[in-house]
Design a protein around this motif. Structure first.
Motif, PDB file in Angstrom:
ATOM      1  N   THR A   1       0.802 -13.302   6.926  1.00 42.50           N
ATOM      2  CA  THR A   1       0.849 -12.361   8.313  1.00 42.50           C
ATOM      3  C   THR A   1       1.188 -10.934   7.924  1.00 42.50           C
ATOM      4  OG1 THR A   1       2.978 -13.069   8.462  1.00 42.50           O
ATOM      5  CG2 THR A   1       1.297 -14.229   9.760  1.00 42.50           C
ATOM      6  N   LYS A   2       0.625 -10.098   8.472  1.00 39.62           N
ATOM      7  CA  LYS A   2       1.113  -8.762   8.577  1.00 39.62           C
ATOM      8  C   LYS A   2       2.650  -8.534   8.672  1.00 39.62           C
ATOM      9  CE  LYS A   2       1.452  -4.025  10.862  1.00 39.62           C
ATOM     10  NZ  LYS A   2       1.282  -3.586  12.048  1.00 39.62           N
ATOM     11  N   HIS A   3       3.069  -9.153   9.681  1.00 51.37           N
ATOM     12  CA  HIS A   3       4.637  -9.009   9.844  1.00 51.37           C
ATOM     13  C   HIS A   3       5.486 -10.012   9.110  1.00 51.37           C
ATOM     14  CE1 HIS A   3       4.268  -6.125  13.252  1.00 51.37           C
ATOM     15  NE2 HIS A   3       3.026  -6.952  13.539  1.00 51.37           N
ATOM     16  N   PRO A   4       6.542  -9.595   8.487  1.00 53.31           N
ATOM     17  CA  PRO A   4       7.424 -10.553   7.703  1.00 53.31           C
ATOM     18  C   PRO A   4       8.017 -11.443   8.901  1.00 53.31           C
ATOM     19  CG  PRO A   4       8.207  -8.309   7.453  1.00 53.31           C
ATOM     20  CD  PRO A   4       7.231  -8.011   8.343  1.00 53.31           C
TER      21      PRO A   4
ATOM     22  N   ILE B   1      12.920  -5.438  14.083  1.00 52.24           N
ATOM     23  CA  ILE B   1      12.543  -6.738  14.678  1.00 52.24           C
ATOM     24  C   ILE B   1      11.589  -6.711  15.671  1.00 52.24           C
ATOM     25  CG2 ILE B   1      13.547  -8.783  15.826  1.00 52.24           C
ATOM     26  CD1 ILE B   1      15.210  -8.105  13.352  1.00 52.24           C
ATOM     27  N   LYS B   2      10.653  -7.384  15.802  1.00 48.73           N
ATOM     28  CA  LYS B   2       9.295  -7.407  16.673  1.00 48.73           C
ATOM     29  C   LYS B   2       9.650  -8.407  17.865  1.00 48.73           C
ATOM     30  CE  LYS B   2       4.533  -8.245  17.601  1.00 48.73           C
ATOM     31  NZ  LYS B   2       3.398  -8.661  17.142  1.00 48.73           N
ATOM     32  N   ALA B   3       9.956  -9.471  17.580  1.00 47.65           N
ATOM     33  CA  ALA B   3      10.254 -10.538  18.573  1.00 47.65           C
ATOM     34  C   ALA B   3      11.072 -11.771  18.020  1.00 47.65           C
ATOM     35  CB  ALA B   3       8.830 -11.057  18.870  1.00 47.65           C
TER      36      ALA B   3
ATOM     37  N   ALA C   1       2.875 -12.470  14.643  1.00 46.42           N
ATOM     38  CA  ALA C   1       3.265 -12.027  13.317  1.00 46.42           C
ATOM     39  C   ALA C   1       1.935 -11.613  12.716  1.00 46.42           C
ATOM     40  CB  ALA C   1       3.880 -13.203  12.251  1.00 46.42           C
ATOM     41  N   GLU C   2       0.815 -11.466  13.570  1.00 49.97           N
ATOM     42  CA  GLU C   2      -0.478 -11.480  12.877  1.00 49.97           C
ATOM     43  C   GLU C   2      -0.472  -9.763  12.491  1.00 49.97           C
ATOM     44  OE1 GLU C   2      -3.030 -11.315  17.061  1.00 49.97           O
ATOM     45  OE2 GLU C   2      -3.429 -12.621  15.488  1.00 49.97           O
TER      46      GLU C   2
HETATM   47 MN    MN Z   1       0.819  -6.934  14.465  1.00 51.61          MN
END
Ligand code: MN
Ligand code: HGY
Ligand code: MN
Ligand code: MN
Length: 407
Positions: free
Chosen positions: A112-115, A182-184, A406-407
Motif C-alpha cells: 500500500t502507499k501508506h505504511p 498518522i492518517k487514521a 492505506a491505499e
Molecule cells: Mn492514500
C-alpha cells in the motif's frame, strides 16, 4: 484474504497466558504475565515480517512499510492486558487480527502507499492502578507526569512498575506521535454487549465511544463500639456509603442511557463488631453524551454531599480520570460499512459502552472501530466468548478496510 486458522490458534495460545483455574485470565499491566504476552506477540510480529520496537511507555509497535515511507501511517491495534479474571478476546482479538492482516497482505503480495502499524497499547484496562489507557495516552500525548504516581494496592507506583520492565518513566513523553505522522486508527474489538447477538449479526460498526469518569470516594465518620453505641449517636461511614451507592444506581437508571458502577469498596477498620469509621469506594460513570454524563455526575455528587452533611460525616472525592466521549470518523464508518457490503456481511451501527484506546488516539487522528459479536454479551469474565467464524468475519472486515485506508 486472511488465514483464519492461524488467527484462531494465536488467540487460544495467548489466552493461556495468565490463565486462572476457572478459565479466566489475569494479565495486569507490567506484571510477569503481561510481559509474557508482549514477548509472544513480539515474536508473532517478527514472523509476520514487521519492523518491531517498544516505545517509552511500553507500547509494542510492528510496522509494515508503505510504498511511500513518509506518508502518514494507518494504525491498527488494541491491548493485551486484562482485568482481574477476564476473558481471552478483550484486546487480544484486535492485536492478533491486526498482525494477521499485515502478514496476509505480505503473503498475498499486497503493498500500500501508506505504511501500516500494529500497536499493542500498554495498560488499557487500568485495573492495577485504577487509571486506564496508559499506552494510548502516552502515544497521543495526553499522559501527564503526575499520572505515573498512581499506585496499586501494594503501593507500587506506575513509574516503579515501568522501571521493573526496564523502562525509564522520565522519558514517557517520547512515546507521543505527531498528528502529521498518522492518517487514521482502526480497532477491532469484541462488542462486550448483547446488541449484535440480539440482532443475530456477526459484525458491528462503532459510531462513538462512551465517556469514562472514574472516582475514588472516601466517607469518614467515627469508628465505635457496635454494641454500646445507640443508633442516634453513630457516625457510620458504611451506612452513608450504602445510601450514596443507592443514589448512583437510582440516578444512573433515571437517565435511561448512562451506566454507573461501584466496583470496589473497602470499610475500615473492618471488624464485625466495629462501626466503620472510614469507607473508600470507586465509581465508574459513562455515557455517549457528555451533557448526560455531566448532569449525572453533578446530581450524584450533590446528593452525596447532602447525605454526609445530614449525618455529620466528611466526604472526599478524588477524580481518578475523566475521558470525554469519542466520536468515530464518518468517513471511516462509511469505509467499514462498504467493506462489510463487499464481503456480504450485514452490519449494524452502534455506540460502544466500553472504553477503548481509540478514545485517546482520537486526539491525534480520525478513529474507527469494528465490533465482533459477544456470546450472551458477557465480558470481563471467564465466560467471554466469540466464535471462530465471527472473529474471522471481523478480521476480514478489518483487512478490507485497512486496504482502503492505506491505499
Ligand atoms: Mn492514500
Ligand atoms: O473498562 C472498559 O470499558 C474497558 O474494558 N477498558
Ligand atoms: Mn476491557
Ligand atoms: Mn478492551
Amino acid at each position: 484474504m486472511i488465514n483464519a486458522d492461524r488467527l484462531w490458534k494465536n488467540l487460544l495460545d495467548i489466552g493461556e497466558i495468565g490463565k486462572n483455574p476457572d478459565g479466566g485470565i489475569t494479565r495486569l499491566a507490567f506484571t510477569k504475565e503481561d510481559r509474557q504476552a508482549i514477548k509472544m506477540v513480539e515474536d508473532l510480529m517478527k514472523e509476520a515480517g514487521l519492523a518491531v520496537h517498544e516505545d517509552e511507555v511500553g507500547n509494542l509497535i510492528g510496522r509494515k512499510e508503505g510504498e511511500d515511507s513518509n506518508a502518514p501511517a494507518v494504525l491498527i491495534g488494541s491491548h493485551l492486558d486484562s482485568v482481574f479474571n477476564g476473558g481471552i478476546f478483550d484486546g487480544s482479538l484486535g492485536v492478533l487480527a491486526g498482525i494477521e492482516v499485515l502478514q496476509s497482505m505480505t503473503e498475498n503480495g499486497i503493498s500500500t502507499k501508506h505504511p501500516i502499524e500494529v500497536y499493542v497499547f500498554r495498560d488499557e484496562e487500568g485495573c492495577r492502578f485504577n487509571f486506564s489507557l496508559l499506552g494510548s495516552r502516552g502515544m497521543s500525548g495526553t499522559l501527564k507526569v503526575e499520572n505515573l504516581e498512581y499506585r496499586d494496592n501494594e503501593g507500587i507506583s506506575l513509574a516503579e512498575a515501568m522501571k521493573s520492565c526496564g523502562m525509564n518513566p522520565e522519558e514517557f513523553f517520547k512515546a507521543s506521535r505527531r498528528p502529521d505522522e498518522i492518517k487514521a486508527y482502526l480497532e477491532l474489538h469484541v462488542e462486550q454487549g448483547k446488541v449484535l447477538e440480539c440482532e443475530n449479526l456477526q459484525v458491528g460498526v462503532v459510531t462513538g465511544i462512551a465517556s469514562s469518569l472514574r472516582l475514588m470516594v472516601t466517607v469518614t465518620g467515627k469508628a465505635d463500639h457496635a454494641g454500646a453505641t445507640p443508633m442516634n449517636l453513630r457516625f457510620d461511614a458504611l451506612a452513608a456509603a450504602a445510601q450514596i451507592i443507592g443514589v448512583v444506581e437510582k440516578e444512573t437508571r433515571a437517565t435511561k442511557s448512562a451506566v454507573g458502577t461501584v466496583g470496589q469498596i473497602h470499610a475500615y477498620p473492618g471488624g464485625i463488631n466495629i462501626i466503620p469509621g472510614r469507607v473508600e469506594f470507586t465509581v465508574d460513570l459513562r455515557d455517549v453524551s457528555i451533557k448526560v454524563a455531566q448532569q449525572l455526575e453533578k446530581s450524584i455528587l450533590s446528593q452525596a454531599e447532602d447525605i454526609c452533611t445530614q449525618r455529620g460525616l466528611k466526604l472526599e472525592v478524588d477524580f481518578l480520570q475523566r475521558v470525554p466521549p469519542a466520536p468515530c470518523s464518518p468517513e471511516i464508518i462509511d469505509t467499514i460499512a462498504e467493506s462489510c457490503r463487499e464481503l456480504g456481511i450485514e452490519e449494524l451501527h452502534l455506540p460502544s459502552g466500553a472504553g477503548h484506546d481509540a478514545m485517546q488516539v482520537v486526539n491525534l487522528c480520525p478513529i474507527g472501530m469494528i465490533f465482533v459479536r459477544s456470546q450472551n454479551g458477557i465480558s470481563h469474565h471467564p465466560a467471554e466468548w466469540s466464535t471462530p467464524e465471527d472473529c474471522t468475519a471481523g478480521a476480514k472486515v478489518l483487512y478490507q478496510t485497512v486496504l482502503k485506508l492505506a491505499e
